[in-house]
Design a protein around this motif. Sequence first.
Motif, mmCIF file in Angstrom:
data_model
loop_
_atom_site.group_PDB
_atom_site.id
_atom_site.type_symbol
_atom_site.label_atom_id
_atom_site.label_comp_id
_atom_site.label_asym_id
_atom_site.label_seq_id
_atom_site.Cartn_x
_atom_site.Cartn_y
_atom_site.Cartn_z
ATOM 1 N N TYR A 140 -5.450 -2.506 4.840
ATOM 2 C CA TYR A 140 -6.742 -1.887 4.516
ATOM 3 C C TYR A 140 -6.962 -1.890 2.999
ATOM 4 C CZ TYR A 140 -10.522 1.491 4.094
ATOM 5 O OH TYR A 140 -11.732 2.097 3.781
ATOM 6 N N CYS A 141 -5.983 -1.441 2.250
ATOM 7 C CA CYS A 141 -6.143 -1.346 0.798
ATOM 8 C C CYS A 141 -6.273 -2.725 0.157
ATOM 9 C CB CYS A 141 -4.967 -0.580 0.184
ATOM 10 S SG CYS A 141 -4.968 1.184 0.601
ATOM 11 N N SER A 142 -5.609 -3.715 0.742
ATOM 12 C CA SER A 142 -5.745 -5.075 0.220
ATOM 13 C C SER A 142 -7.163 -5.581 0.426
ATOM 14 C CB SER A 142 -4.728 -5.989 0.909
ATOM 15 O OG SER A 142 -4.735 -7.277 0.330
ATOM 16 N N ASP A 143 -7.718 -5.342 1.607
ATOM 17 C CA ASP A 143 -9.101 -5.771 1.874
ATOM 18 C C ASP A 143 -10.097 -5.075 0.958
ATOM 19 O OD1 ASP A 143 -8.282 -7.470 3.870
ATOM 20 O OD2 ASP A 143 -8.713 -6.078 5.515
ATOM 21 N N GLU A 144 -9.846 -3.789 0.653
ATOM 22 C CA GLU A 144 -10.777 -2.993 -0.153
ATOM 23 C C GLU A 144 -10.487 -3.054 -1.653
ATOM 24 O OE1 GLU A 144 -13.463 -1.356 0.958
ATOM 25 O OE2 GLU A 144 -13.108 -2.052 3.004
ATOM 26 N N LYS A 145 -9.420 -3.734 -2.042
ATOM 27 C CA LYS A 145 -8.980 -3.792 -3.458
ATOM 28 C C LYS A 145 -8.716 -2.388 -4.007
ATOM 29 C CE LYS A 145 -8.546 -6.728 -5.919
ATOM 30 N NZ LYS A 145 -9.415 -7.591 -6.680
ATOM 31 N N ILE A 146 -7.955 -1.600 -3.253
ATOM 32 C CA ILE A 146 -7.521 -0.267 -3.679
ATOM 33 C C ILE A 146 -6.053 -0.357 -4.082
ATOM 34 C CG2 ILE A 146 -7.086 2.122 -2.942
ATOM 35 C CD1 ILE A 146 -9.414 1.752 -0.949
ATOM 36 N N MET A 190 -7.670 6.377 5.994
ATOM 37 C CA MET A 190 -6.261 6.752 5.905
ATOM 38 C C MET A 190 -5.914 7.812 6.957
ATOM 39 S SD MET A 190 -4.970 4.847 3.497
ATOM 40 C CE MET A 190 -6.113 3.570 4.053
ATOM 41 N N ILE A 191 -6.815 8.773 7.154
ATOM 42 C CA ILE A 191 -6.606 9.809 8.173
ATOM 43 C C ILE A 191 -6.534 9.164 9.557
ATOM 44 C CG2 ILE A 191 -7.707 11.768 9.339
ATOM 45 C CD1 ILE A 191 -8.735 12.659 6.573
ATOM 46 N N GLY A 192 -7.360 8.155 9.768
ATOM 47 C CA GLY A 192 -7.342 7.450 11.041
ATOM 48 C C GLY A 192 -6.018 6.751 11.306
ATOM 49 N N ILE A 193 -5.288 6.415 10.244
ATOM 50 C CA ILE A 193 -3.998 5.726 10.409
ATOM 51 C C ILE A 193 -2.857 6.714 10.579
ATOM 52 C CG2 ILE A 193 -2.322 4.208 9.282
ATOM 53 C CD1 ILE A 193 -4.726 2.839 7.891
ATOM 54 N N VAL A 194 -2.806 7.774 9.742
ATOM 55 C CA VAL A 194 -1.631 8.662 9.740
ATOM 56 C C VAL A 194 -1.903 10.059 10.292
ATOM 57 C CG1 VAL A 194 -0.608 7.438 7.789
ATOM 58 C CG2 VAL A 194 -2.053 9.443 7.355
ATOM 59 N N GLY A 195 -3.165 10.414 10.518
ATOM 60 C CA GLY A 195 -3.492 11.760 10.984
ATOM 61 C C GLY A 195 -3.963 12.648 9.845
ATOM 62 N N ARG A 221 0.965 9.874 3.663
ATOM 63 C CA ARG A 221 2.368 10.043 4.023
ATOM 64 C C ARG A 221 2.640 9.425 5.402
ATOM 65 N NH1 ARG A 221 3.566 15.775 4.451
ATOM 66 N NH2 ARG A 221 5.750 15.133 4.296
ATOM 67 N N PRO A 222 2.945 8.141 5.457
ATOM 68 C CA PRO A 222 3.184 7.487 6.748
ATOM 69 C C PRO A 222 4.538 7.882 7.338
ATOM 70 C CG PRO A 222 3.630 5.966 4.963
ATOM 71 C CD PRO A 222 3.072 7.208 4.326
ATOM 72 N N LYS A 223 4.656 7.674 8.653
ATOM 73 C CA LYS A 223 5.891 7.963 9.378
ATOM 74 C C LYS A 223 6.507 6.702 9.970
ATOM 75 C CE LYS A 223 8.907 10.716 11.516
ATOM 76 N NZ LYS A 223 9.940 11.452 10.775
ATOM 77 N N TYR A 224 5.672 5.693 10.247
ATOM 78 C CA TYR A 224 6.133 4.514 10.971
ATOM 79 C C TYR A 224 5.789 3.239 10.208
ATOM 80 C CZ TYR A 224 6.323 8.079 14.580
ATOM 81 O OH TYR A 224 6.588 9.230 15.272
ATOM 82 N N VAL A 225 6.555 2.194 10.498
ATOM 83 C CA VAL A 225 6.364 0.916 9.808
ATOM 84 C C VAL A 225 4.953 0.376 10.033
ATOM 85 C CG1 VAL A 225 7.141 -1.487 9.682
ATOM 86 C CG2 VAL A 225 8.813 0.365 9.950
ATOM 87 N N GLU A 226 4.455 0.475 11.259
ATOM 88 C CA GLU A 226 3.120 -0.053 11.540
ATOM 89 C C GLU A 226 2.053 0.695 10.754
ATOM 90 O OE1 GLU A 226 0.290 -2.619 12.987
ATOM 91 O OE2 GLU A 226 2.492 -2.784 12.928
ATOM 92 N N GLU A 227 2.251 1.995 10.507
ATOM 93 C CA GLU A 227 1.310 2.735 9.660
ATOM 94 C C GLU A 227 1.307 2.178 8.243
ATOM 95 O OE1 GLU A 227 1.553 7.098 11.927
ATOM 96 O OE2 GLU A 227 2.505 6.815 9.972
ATOM 97 N N VAL A 228 2.475 1.883 7.728
ATOM 98 C CA VAL A 228 2.569 1.297 6.387
ATOM 99 C C VAL A 228 1.823 -0.036 6.351
ATOM 100 C CG1 VAL A 228 4.139 0.372 4.636
ATOM 101 C CG2 VAL A 228 4.759 2.444 5.901
ATOM 102 N N ARG A 229 2.042 -0.844 7.362
ATOM 103 C CA ARG A 229 1.381 -2.159 7.424
ATOM 104 C C ARG A 229 -0.137 -2.013 7.440
ATOM 105 N NH1 ARG A 229 -0.476 -5.375 11.556
ATOM 106 N NH2 ARG A 229 -0.424 -7.624 11.123
#
Length: 495
Positions: free
Chosen positions: A64-70, A14-19, A51-59
Amino acid sequence: MSYKLPDEKDLEAMIGIVGKNYATNNKAITASYLAKSVMGLESQIPDIVVRPKYVEEVRKILLYCSDEKIAVSPISAGLSGGFACPTLKPAGVMLDMSRMDRIIEIDEPNRIAIVEPGVTNGRLWAYMEKYHPDWAPPIADGAPPAATVMGDAIDRGFALYTSSVGPQGDNFMCAEVVFPNGDIVRTGSWALPFAKPFYKYGLGPDMWSFLMGSQGALGVVTKAAVKIYPHPEYKTVVAWGMNNPQDMQDVTLELGMKEFGIAHNTVMVQGGNYPLVMTRWPKDKVPHDYEFYKEMGVSEWWMNWECWAQTQKELDNVVDTINKHCEDYKKNRAKDGAAMKPWELHPKQIASRMKKPNKIAVPYSFWEAGFLFITWYTPWNECAHFAEMYNAAMEKYGFPPVMWIASIERCRQAICMPIICFDSTKEEDFEKVQDLNRDTTEYGLKQGWLNYRPDPFIHAPLTYSQAAMYWKYLRIFKKIVDPNMIMHPGRLALP
């Protein structure tokens, strides 16, 4: 369903996606999200807040969570009255959308505003007041300034002119939605790359309406186009009191049927009973006896009509029509005409009502901060029956009979909101609330009434048990856009 408990590896992802500043599993921060709900009692503390800022971060987060079943629970602010936290356990990722807070465009000729999910009532109201003062956005009436426009809309909530134009969901035209399968979909006319979001029904079946009321169970809304309406200068509030909900219901319905020139000018029509006043008083100053309120001029029941008009002449006509009609009803059709009277509001009361955003109910009083809205939709001409039933049930369980009722779309529907005030320090009071909830739900469903913002452990199971085919297709639709069923089920009792 079986879900994974997020671990440090997932936090790093998650940190890798949003910082690193926008993803955390800090216990103090995750626990802080638990205290924001006034519409439900059951929730879990999230394991990670992102806490995402951009649409691509949300995607990327959803993939990721879908693949990991989170499990994932999106919120815009957690203050608009829906559940503030997931009901799943492990609670997974709380997707806090508050950083996506752009007011993208105000289009006056087409009368729309395009906003992101983090745009709050207070911010949009102030922005419109400064830059577009002739127009009013559909902010939630009764919610705090920090509640979001998007959160209220997706829940099909209650705007400051709902009585005139319909529920909040009707004010939303088109949306951009990110689904857990990774698709980004625009609904309505927005599905075409060069089209404005001017037509909600789009290129075929209306997908946006399907998402209304889903409460994050199907995907994450990242942009929406909302209607704005004229914001005229001439306003006031007319109020009448009575001693029973039947007269409140019937005289309001008759006025609601005056749709051209009168009812369309009554942007907010709401009433209730005198215990509603107590919810706004400090707990050490609340008189319990009705005689105190009677001396103040507060009737046992009342109804307010908030009127907007383009000219003083138009406003005078609306006010005169309401008052003359109430006088006629009082003389000729009232259950107890002797008890009906105009409520002469002080100018400060009217000015307070006109101030927006306007928080109608404040959760403090002698009931020790336990404060729960349980809200239903009924046909308008059944709201008195609802009020009598629910008030009796609240008194049976030892709760003050606090009732608030408002018109939707010129009394085509009623939104009925019993307000359960209880002692939040007593475990047995929580159990009594749910016992009350169960009894009234069983009764209400037999009348054909619909719960709004259902409890996932009482309202939803009891409702869907009587609508099995509807629930079957709701699950099928969810499986299409959320194949691993990771999205927070909201209050819908979905996996």
